[in-house]
Write a protein that holds these residues in place. Structure first.
Motif, PDB file in Angstrom:
ATOM      1  N   ARG A   1      10.205   9.985  -4.536  1.00 34.56           N
ATOM      2  CA  ARG A   1      10.224  11.150  -3.640  1.00 34.56           C
ATOM      3  C   ARG A   1       9.248  12.218  -4.131  1.00 34.56           C
ATOM      4  O   ARG A   1       8.579  12.874  -3.321  1.00 34.56           O
TER       5      ARG A   1
ATOM      6  N   LYS B   1       5.768  11.217  -3.070  1.00 38.80           N
ATOM      7  CA  LYS B   1       5.549  11.460  -1.636  1.00 38.80           C
ATOM      8  C   LYS B   1       5.277  12.937  -1.365  1.00 38.80           C
ATOM      9  O   LYS B   1       4.400  13.287  -0.567  1.00 38.80           O
TER      10      LYS B   1
ATOM     11  N   LEU C   1      11.816  11.725   3.189  1.00 37.00           N
ATOM     12  CA  LEU C   1      10.941  11.359   2.071  1.00 37.00           C
ATOM     13  C   LEU C   1      11.688  10.452   1.099  1.00 37.00           C
ATOM     14  O   LEU C   1      12.890  10.556   0.948  1.00 37.00           O
TER      15      LEU C   1
END
Length: 423
Positions: free
Chosen positions: A61, A64, A423
């Motif tokens: 995450r 991202k 995400l």
């Protein structure tokens, strides 16, 4: 709030970021983001008992967030005003909003995973026992604060120079020098925050439109944005990174405070007990930050992410969250706030499309005869500004209705369809 700030902040200085010291509405956006990210960490990680799996998800995450941060704020996208894309790698901006959130999330989430105690989750807690159970997180926060203050006040800042890249400036192409040679200063040109970013990131990779250009030293129309004064100091034309390295390290403190509030939500079951803890701590933080600012011990400063700024904004976030908790969870007025809930469920979509102007940039790509003759321009001029005969009021209403309300409805429709950008 970010959509309102980005869209109307230029016309309404009280909404936009404070030029340097002080705290306007826009200056609460980033800390509120970080606070709620922190609150979400205990809630999201308690369902993943495997620490290795949880760590992998956190790292993924984080990656991202960094990717989208570089794409949206690194300079690749020029939406919504310019119909161009692409970035010169010599000028790419490495830091930004999502990158800061990524750093804070990574640190506090890994800290939460490494200090997680499954036995403590299964039993009820008192206010004091929550502090004891997560003592290592508070010790980490104390270390972060000590490192931040030591570098901010102890680092020597030498003279530095930069090249003016603004083609509209009379100094375009010139190399200007900023005289410092000081230690412990919190003014715009000679603070340690900027010095670290210039040395590590490189001055060409920093933000080229800092809020300090709206200070009285730089423009005659302060706090509005305007042309640089003829007698303005050289640093007024220099870049400065508001989401830089040392200030982002300080911002982790806000997320740690948010994590604590999440622990209260997880471990303390009664509404009254939760609220008592949140409100008392919120007021304590708020009052502490105000005292630090008005005694001139540590001024409020979003650009430096000063400790007083941490206290005031985290305290405000705590009180705002407590207010919503009363209205929604205790009084059952959830339906009144459904548009906000929908936006929160698709926060990434609304951030990218509205706050970063990607959707508006797409609409601007369809014009008639001239790139300035777009649907967005026509709506602003004839429906909002023309109707009210005021640019300031028209822009504010455009942001409220054509952006915030519009995307709330879009998010609501997507919620009904079960479509979310995660995400």
């Amino acid at each position: 709030m970010m959509v309102l700030v980005d869209g109307a902040g230029g016309e309404w200085p009280a909404i936009g970021h404070a030029p340097w010291e002080g705290c306007n509405l826009a200056d609460f956006v980033m800390p509120f983001f970080l606070f709620i990210v922190g609150m979400a960490v205990p809630l999201s990680l308690k369902r993943i008992p495997n620490r290795l799996l949880a760590a992998k998800r956190v790292v993924l995450r984080t990656a991202k967030l960094i990717f989208w941060g570089l794409l949206l704020q690194g300079g690749y996208s020029h939406a919504p005003d310019e119909l161009t894309y692409g970035v010169d790698m010599k000028q790419i901006r490495w830091c930004g909003i999502l990158q800061r959130i990524a750093l804070a999330y990574l640190i506090v989430a890994l800290l939460e995973i490494s200090t997680k105690n499954t036995q403590s989750e299964s039993r009820s807690h008192t206010k004091s026992s929550i502090f004891r159970s997560y003592l290592w997180q508070w010790l980490a926060g104390a270390c972060i604060l000590i490192v931040y203050l030591a570098m901010l006040y102890g680092m020597y800042v030498p003279n530095w120079e930069f090249t003016v890249h603004n083609s509209n400036s009379k100094d375009y192409g010139k190399v200007l020098t900023v005289a410092c040679g000081v230690r412990g200063k919190l003014d715009p040109p000679c603070n340690a925050i900027g010095h670290i970013d210039r040395r590590v990131l490189g001055i060409n990779h920093m933000y080229h439109h800092p809020a300090w250009r709206r200070t009285k030293a730089c423009t005659n129309v302060s706090p509005h944005e305007g042309s640089i004064r003829a007698d303005a100091p050289s640093w007024c034309q220099a870049p400065f990174e508001p989401e830089g390295i040392l200030s982002s390290i300080s911002s982790i403190l806000t997320t740690i405070i948010g994590v604590h509030f999440g622990h209260v939500l997880v471990h303390i079951k009664g509404h009254t007990q939760r609220l008592r803890h949140w409100v008392l701590m919120g007021f304590a933080l708020l009052i502490s930050g105000i005292i630090l600012h008005f005694t001139s011990a540590i001024p409020l400063n979003k650009q430096l992410y000063s400790f007083s700024y941490v206290c005031v904004t985290a305290g405000a976030a705590a009180l705002v969250f407590s207010s919503f908790y009363i209205l929604v969870d205790m009084w059952g007025l959830r339906n009144l706030f459904l548009p906000m809930e929908w936006i929160g469920m698709n926060a990434m979509l609304v951030y990218v499309m509205a706050a970063e102007g990607i959707f508006e940039g797409f609409i601007n790509g369809w014009y008639y005869d001239d790139p300035h003759k777009t649907l967005v321009y026509w709506i602003k001029k004839h429906i909002f500004i023309g109707l009210w005969h005021s640019k300031r009021v028209g822009i504010l209403l455009y942001v409220l209705f054509a952006q915030i309300l519009f995307w709330a409805l879009v998010a609501g429709i997507l919620h009904q369809l079960g479509v979310y950008w995660k995400l």
